[in-house]
Scaffold this motif. Structure first.
Motif, PDB file in Angstrom:
ATOM      1  N   GLU A  53      -5.720   0.400  -5.123  1.00  0.00           N
ATOM      2  CA  GLU A  53      -4.828  -0.548  -5.807  1.00  0.00           C
ATOM      3  C   GLU A  53      -3.389  -0.350  -5.358  1.00  0.00           C
ATOM      4  OE1 GLU A  53      -3.753  -1.930 -10.391  1.00  0.00           O
ATOM      5  OE2 GLU A  53      -5.330  -0.474  -9.986  1.00  0.00           O
ATOM      6  N   GLU A  54      -2.975   0.922  -5.223  1.00  0.00           N
ATOM      7  CA  GLU A  54      -1.620   1.199  -4.748  1.00  0.00           C
ATOM      8  C   GLU A  54      -1.435   0.725  -3.315  1.00  0.00           C
ATOM      9  OE1 GLU A  54      -1.214   5.369  -5.279  1.00  0.00           O
ATOM     10  OE2 GLU A  54      -0.874   5.254  -7.454  1.00  0.00           O
ATOM     11  N   LEU A  55      -2.495   0.890  -2.500  1.00  0.00           N
ATOM     12  CA  LEU A  55      -2.424   0.423  -1.115  1.00  0.00           C
ATOM     13  C   LEU A  55      -2.310  -1.091  -1.049  1.00  0.00           C
ATOM     14  CD1 LEU A  55      -2.595   1.025   1.930  1.00  0.00           C
ATOM     15  CD2 LEU A  55      -5.085   0.929   1.725  1.00  0.00           C
ATOM     16  N   ASP A  56      -3.073  -1.774  -1.894  1.00  0.00           N
ATOM     17  CA  ASP A  56      -3.001  -3.237  -1.925  1.00  0.00           C
ATOM     18  C   ASP A  56      -1.615  -3.711  -2.346  1.00  0.00           C
ATOM     19  OD1 ASP A  56      -5.638  -3.342  -1.173  1.00  0.00           O
ATOM     20  OD2 ASP A  56      -6.399  -3.557  -3.211  1.00  0.00           O
ATOM     21  N   THR A  57      -1.033  -3.005  -3.326  1.00  0.00           N
ATOM     22  CA  THR A  57       0.319  -3.356  -3.769  1.00  0.00           C
ATOM     23  C   THR A  57       1.331  -3.153  -2.649  1.00  0.00           C
ATOM     24  OG1 THR A  57      -0.230  -2.731  -6.044  1.00  0.00           O
ATOM     25  CG2 THR A  57       2.105  -2.861  -5.474  1.00  0.00           C
ATOM     26  N   ALA A  58       1.172  -2.020  -1.926  1.00  0.00           N
ATOM     27  CA  ALA A  58       2.078  -1.741  -0.811  1.00  0.00           C
ATOM     28  C   ALA A  58       1.927  -2.789   0.284  1.00  0.00           C
ATOM     29  CB  ALA A  58       1.798  -0.347  -0.250  1.00  0.00           C
ATOM     30  N   ASN A  59       0.680  -3.211   0.550  1.00  0.00           N
ATOM     31  CA  ASN A  59       0.449  -4.233   1.578  1.00  0.00           C
ATOM     32  C   ASN A  59       1.077  -5.568   1.174  1.00  0.00           C
ATOM     33  OD1 ASN A  59      -0.963  -2.648   3.416  1.00  0.00           O
ATOM     34  ND2 ASN A  59      -2.909  -2.973   2.388  1.00  0.00           N
ATOM     35  N   ARG A 107      -9.962  -4.245  -4.157  1.00  0.00           N
ATOM     36  CA  ARG A 107     -10.818  -4.930  -3.204  1.00  0.00           C
ATOM     37  C   ARG A 107     -12.248  -4.944  -3.704  1.00  0.00           C
ATOM     38  NH1 ARG A 107     -10.829  -4.281   3.337  1.00  0.00           N
ATOM     39  NH2 ARG A 107     -12.545  -5.675   3.772  1.00  0.00           N
ATOM     40  N   ARG A 108     -12.858  -6.136  -3.707  1.00  0.00           N
ATOM     41  CA  ARG A 108     -14.224  -6.254  -4.188  1.00  0.00           C
ATOM     42  C   ARG A 108     -15.197  -5.826  -3.106  1.00  0.00           C
ATOM     43  NH1 ARG A 108     -16.189 -11.881  -6.529  1.00  0.00           N
ATOM     44  NH2 ARG A 108     -16.767 -12.362  -4.401  1.00  0.00           N
TER      45      ARG A 108
END
Length: 371
Positions: free
Chosen positions: A160-166, A367-368
């Motif tokens: 989730e943190e990676l998705d936010t950073a992306n 990510r699903r």
């Protein structure tokens, strides 16, 4: 009312399972008159429910303490009521996986081990006798389950943190693009207005006709600047895939290319950033087809596969869609890669090219996984 008795974020996943477990536990105690009698048995059940409630609402030291105590209560129920009461340790094992600290996780796992060890010492001739029973593999599974849940939860948080950073990276790249466009287009136009204004100021008393001509040029240049601003703003706004497909149909029709659109029902929703990037990539793909393919027909296919939102563009042209300067393929790839997706370009066996855009689907910021 229910949200005050049970955490609302766990109702959908765990409420039914926990309710069934509690009903079965109470039923088993009700029909079994053990060595300590019904009053003692129901007192242990009440203490068990108290420990369960504390574990349900807390993820700190209270979780480990309550789960340790709950395991000891289950051990007593197993000794004096029914040995299979130890299976209810799975409830505490699941709750322990949500602990915030490794220390609390470790204490809870030790509690599960102590529960089985004490049961073996009190009911068997030796501790090793329990190893030959089904209780031993159940103990191993209950001790490993919190670790698996804990690691999986941490992995989801990191994702989730990676998705936010992306997402922030995508926005930053868009800001850089806007700044570059402002510098390359609007900056040059404003510089021209500035120079012409200075020239007009000098000519206004010496050559009125020339000054008037320069004022007309300044007016036209100002209109150009306003147009450029509008174009930049239009590129910054949200672009939906459906709107882009509608616009694309007009472009293809003008180019004499027939369009076929196949769409899977109930496609998942994309974030605004992801949908805009995908829509702009579709625009790039269609621009390439119109310019380079000499196609007569173009087929769009929207579908979900392996946890990814897929958009496929297939034409019957000359198959000349490839990477190169000025054709936008690289720009399309950069947009999709920023979404952790990928672009596949290959030849169509029946003639033409196939461009497939794949974007991962995220649910609640995560990510699903594929089904």
């Amino acid at each position: 009312m229910l949200k005050k008795l049970y955490p609302h974020d766990q109702i959908q996943k765990y409420l039914l399972i926990d309710m069934i477990a509690i009903v079965v536990l109470i039923y088993k105690v009700s029909i079994t008159n053990g060595a300590i009698g019904y009053p003692g048995q129901f007192l242990l059940v009440i203490l068990y429910l108290l420990c369960f409630y504390i574990c349900l609402w807390h993820k700190d030291w209270r979780l480990s303490a309550a789960s340790f105590a709950g395991c000891l209560i289950l051990m007593l129920l197993a000794v004096y009521v029914d040995k299979w009461m130890l299976l209810f340790g799975f409830i505490f094992a699941d709750l322990l996986g949500r602990a915030e600290r490794k220390l609390d996780l470790g204490i809870g796992i030790i509690g599960i081990a102590v529960m089985y060890i004490l049961f073996g010492l009190l009911t068997a001739d030796s501790l090793f006798a329990m190893i030959k029973t089904l209780h031993f593999p159940f103990m191993i599974v209950q001790m490993l389950l919190p670790l698996v849940i804990f690691i999986s939860t941490k992995a989801n948080v990191l994702q989730e943190e990676l998705d936010t950073a992306n997402a922030q990276l995508i926005l930053e790249k868009e800001r850089q693009r806007i700044a570059r466009d402002l510098h390359d287009t609007l900056g040059q136009t404003l510089t021209m207005i500035k120079l012409k204004s200075e020239l007009t100021k000098r000519l206004i008393e010496k050559d009125a006709d020339k000054a008037k001509q320069e004022l007309d040029d300044i007016l036209n240049t100002s209109r150009l600047a306003l147009k450029q601003v509008r174009e930049l703003v239009s590129e910054m706004k949200f672009v939906s895939i459906e709107e882009e497909i509608g616009q694309t149909q007009k472009v293809l029709q003008t180019a004499g290319i027939a369009m076929i659109h196949n769409k899977q029902e109930k496609l998942p929703l994309l974030s605004n950033v992801a949908e805009t990037m995908l829509a702009l990539s579709i625009r790039e793909a269609i621009t390439n087809i119109v310019k380079h393919s000499n196609a007569k027909r173009c087929t769009f296919t929207q579908f979900e596969k392996n946890g990814e939102y897929c958009f496929q563009v297939m034409d019957d042209g000359n198959g000349q869609i490839r990477e190169g300067k000025g054709n936008g393929i690289q720009s399309m790839k950069e947009r999709i890669e920023m979404l952790q997706g990928e672009v596949e370009i290959h030849s169509n066996p029946h003639g033409g090219s196939v461009i497939t855009l794949r974007v991962p689907i995220h649910v609640n910021g995560r990510r699903r996984l594929s089904d």
